[in-house]
Design an enzyme around this catalytic site. Sequence first.
Site, PDB file in Angstrom:
ATOM      1  NE  ARG A  74       7.739  -2.763   6.099  1.00 27.31           N
ATOM      2  CZ  ARG A  74       6.428  -2.738   6.243  1.00 27.31           C
ATOM      3  NH1 ARG A  74       5.674  -2.110   5.372  1.00 27.31           N
ATOM      4  NH2 ARG A  74       5.868  -3.369   7.262  1.00 27.31           N
ATOM      5  NE  ARG A 133       6.363  -0.509  10.037  1.00 23.35           N
ATOM      6  CZ  ARG A 133       5.226  -0.589   9.351  1.00 23.35           C
ATOM      7  NH1 ARG A 133       5.138  -0.027   8.154  1.00 23.35           N
ATOM      8  NH2 ARG A 133       4.183  -1.213   9.839  1.00 23.35           N
ATOM      9  NE  ARG A 188      -4.632  -1.624   9.681  1.00 22.99           N
ATOM     10  CZ  ARG A 188      -3.534  -0.923   9.468  1.00 22.99           C
ATOM     11  NH1 ARG A 188      -3.570   0.222   8.827  1.00 22.99           N
ATOM     12  NH2 ARG A 188      -2.368  -1.379   9.881  1.00 22.99           N
ATOM     13  NE  ARG A 207       2.050  -5.170  11.139  1.00 16.40           N
ATOM     14  CZ  ARG A 207       3.149  -4.896  10.434  1.00 16.40           C
ATOM     15  NH1 ARG A 207       4.330  -5.305  10.864  1.00 16.40           N
ATOM     16  NH2 ARG A 207       3.077  -4.217   9.322  1.00 16.40           N
ATOM     17  CE  LYS A 238      -2.030  -1.205   3.898  1.00 17.28           C
ATOM     18  NZ  LYS A 238      -1.305  -2.455   4.159  1.00 17.28           N
TER      19      LYS A 238
HETATM   20  P1  AP5 Z   1       4.868  -1.711   1.857  1.00 16.12           P
HETATM   21  O1  AP5 Z   1       4.472  -0.815   0.732  1.00 16.12           O
HETATM   22  O2  AP5 Z   1       5.716  -1.144   2.944  1.00 16.12           O
HETATM   23  O3  AP5 Z   1       3.572  -2.431   2.451  1.00 16.12           O
HETATM   24  P2  AP5 Z   1       2.315  -1.843   3.202  1.00 16.12           P
HETATM   25  O4  AP5 Z   1       1.097  -2.496   2.629  1.00 16.12           O
HETATM   26  O5  AP5 Z   1       2.347  -0.342   3.221  1.00 16.12           O
HETATM   27  O6  AP5 Z   1       2.573  -2.486   4.616  1.00 16.12           O
HETATM   28  P3  AP5 Z   1       2.553  -1.961   6.116  1.00 16.12           P
HETATM   29  O7  AP5 Z   1       3.213  -3.020   6.943  1.00 16.12           O
HETATM   30  O8  AP5 Z   1       3.078  -0.563   6.241  1.00 16.12           O
HETATM   31  O9  AP5 Z   1       1.050  -1.984   6.395  1.00 16.12           O
HETATM   32  P4  AP5 Z   1       0.413  -2.098   7.731  1.00 16.12           P
HETATM   33  O10 AP5 Z   1      -0.968  -1.877   7.277  1.00 16.12           O
HETATM   34  O11 AP5 Z   1       0.610  -3.296   8.541  1.00 16.12           O
HETATM   35  O12 AP5 Z   1       1.175  -0.984   8.607  1.00 16.12           O
HETATM   36  P5  AP5 Z   1       0.794   0.493   9.009  1.00 16.12           P
HETATM   37  O13 AP5 Z   1       2.017   1.304   8.936  1.00 16.12           O
HETATM   38  O14 AP5 Z   1      -0.443   0.953   8.315  1.00 16.12           O
HETATM   39  O15 AP5 Z   1       5.594  -2.975   1.190  1.00 16.12           O
HETATM   40  C1  AP5 Z   1       6.154  -3.998   2.005  1.00 16.12           C
HETATM   41  C2  AP5 Z   1       7.500  -4.461   1.398  1.00 16.12           C
HETATM   42  O16 AP5 Z   1       7.269  -5.084   0.135  1.00 16.12           O
HETATM   43  C3  AP5 Z   1       8.486  -3.303   1.112  1.00 16.12           C
HETATM   44  O17 AP5 Z   1       9.769  -3.737   1.437  1.00 16.12           O
HETATM   45  C4  AP5 Z   1       8.337  -3.035  -0.392  1.00 16.12           C
HETATM   46  O18 AP5 Z   1       9.548  -2.559  -0.957  1.00 16.12           O
HETATM   47  C5  AP5 Z   1       7.965  -4.419  -0.926  1.00 16.12           C
HETATM   48  N1  AP5 Z   1       7.025  -4.330  -2.045  1.00 16.12           N
HETATM   49  C6  AP5 Z   1       5.940  -3.507  -2.125  1.00 16.12           C
HETATM   50  N2  AP5 Z   1       5.268  -3.720  -3.275  1.00 16.12           N
HETATM   51  C7  AP5 Z   1       5.937  -4.706  -3.937  1.00 16.12           C
HETATM   52  C8  AP5 Z   1       5.732  -5.371  -5.192  1.00 16.12           C
HETATM   53  N3  AP5 Z   1       4.688  -5.071  -5.987  1.00 16.12           N
HETATM   54  N4  AP5 Z   1       6.613  -6.336  -5.551  1.00 16.12           N
HETATM   55  C9  AP5 Z   1       7.665  -6.651  -4.747  1.00 16.12           C
HETATM   56  N5  AP5 Z   1       7.917  -6.051  -3.547  1.00 16.12           N
HETATM   57  C10 AP5 Z   1       7.069  -5.090  -3.147  1.00 16.12           C
HETATM   58  O19 AP5 Z   1       0.374   0.289  10.524  1.00 16.12           O
HETATM   59  C11 AP5 Z   1       1.303  -0.023  11.539  1.00 16.12           C
HETATM   60  C12 AP5 Z   1       0.594  -0.094  12.881  1.00 16.12           C
HETATM   61  O20 AP5 Z   1      -0.017   1.178  13.189  1.00 16.12           O
HETATM   62  C13 AP5 Z   1      -0.588  -1.085  12.951  1.00 16.12           C
HETATM   63  O21 AP5 Z   1      -0.162  -2.399  13.241  1.00 16.12           O
HETATM   64  C14 AP5 Z   1      -1.412  -0.466  14.090  1.00 16.12           C
HETATM   65  O22 AP5 Z   1      -0.840  -0.727  15.356  1.00 16.12           O
HETATM   66  C15 AP5 Z   1      -1.284   1.015  13.817  1.00 16.12           C
HETATM   67  N6  AP5 Z   1      -2.324   1.518  12.913  1.00 16.12           N
HETATM   68  C16 AP5 Z   1      -2.135   2.057  11.667  1.00 16.12           C
HETATM   69  N7  AP5 Z   1      -3.320   2.442  11.151  1.00 16.12           N
HETATM   70  C17 AP5 Z   1      -4.266   2.141  12.073  1.00 16.12           C
HETATM   71  C18 AP5 Z   1      -5.676   2.286  12.111  1.00 16.12           C
HETATM   72  N8  AP5 Z   1      -6.362   2.810  11.093  1.00 16.12           N
HETATM   73  N9  AP5 Z   1      -6.327   1.865  13.221  1.00 16.12           N
HETATM   74  C19 AP5 Z   1      -5.659   1.354  14.269  1.00 16.12           C
HETATM   75  N10 AP5 Z   1      -4.325   1.171  14.295  1.00 16.12           N
HETATM   76  C20 AP5 Z   1      -3.635   1.575  13.199  1.00 16.12           C
END
Ligand code: AP5
Length: 211
Positions: free
Chosen positions: A125, A158, A90, A169, A14
């Site tokens: 990552r 991270r 979420r 997660r 994402k």
């Molecule tokens: P990346 O683009 O980093 O993936 P992502 O989907 O953004 O993953 P996240 O882990 O950031 O999502 P998340 O939803 O768990 O975390 P968030 O920060 O929102 O890609 C991943 C890897 O793959 C990278 O190394 C990239 O280079 C590679 N890649 C990407 N695309 C590729 C492709 N097409 N081909 C090959 N490789 C590829 O949330 C973190 C924490 O915050 C949560 O656990 C929670 O505690 C809190 N939080 C956040 N939002 C909320 C909410 N709305 N409500 C409650 N808690 C929340």
Amino acid sequence: MNIVILLGAPGSGKGTVAGFLAAGDGSLKHVSSGDLLRGAVAQGTDAGREAKAYMESGRLVPDALIATMIKDVVAATTGDETMLLDGFPRNLAQAKILDGMGAPLKKAVLIDVPDSIIQDRIAGRRTCPQCKAGYHVKNLPPKREGVCDKCGAQLVVRKDDNPETVADRLKIYHAETEPLIEYYRSRGLLATVDGTTGVENVAVAFKSAIA
Ligand code: AP5
């Protein structure tokens, strides 16, 4: 202003896709709930202190805490911008809070990646703590190992990217976030793109889904 929601498992890409598209198109604004929360933790704000333990253990932070942050960003976004909203909502409660903000939803795009690929994506990552750029040691490596191409900062792993927390997660994603797929499908807003095809291909498919 209108909103495109990015749906998908942790590590589905994402942030990568939204960052890639926003870098090439000034009318797209990438807003990541995770980056907002990590920023608050780094600054030691009240919200950041409350969020820290939830985030490190992979649990969702309380709805009201993240909703307040998103409301502020929505209120500050005007004009012709399209907000790429990554990580919010979420769960169904957050989706209803977003509906209540009154900002028009253009699309909800699911980046579809099977769980079998997620652990490898997250294990490799690396993220820039300064400008938030994302990398992968094999799939999207920086030019100089461990150094951000964009701002020169040292890349980090991270705290919530260890295999046990990732498994938790993923469980939370399937139980709480996946029901949003049907929520947006039933309103005719859902599009799905294959997230397994490489960053540029996913970005092209995403862009045509929101055109
Ligand atoms: P990346 O683009 O980093 O993936 P992502 O989907 O953004 O993953 P996240 O882990 O950031 O999502 P998340 O939803 O768990 O975390 P968030 O920060 O929102 O890609 C991943 C890897 O793959 C990278 O190394 C990239 O280079 C590679 N890649 C990407 N695309 C590729 C492709 N097409 N081909 C090959 N490789 C590829 O949330 C973190 C924490 O915050 C949560 O656990 C929670 O505690 C809190 N939080 C956040 N939002 C909320 C909410 N709305 N409500 C409650 N808690 C929340």
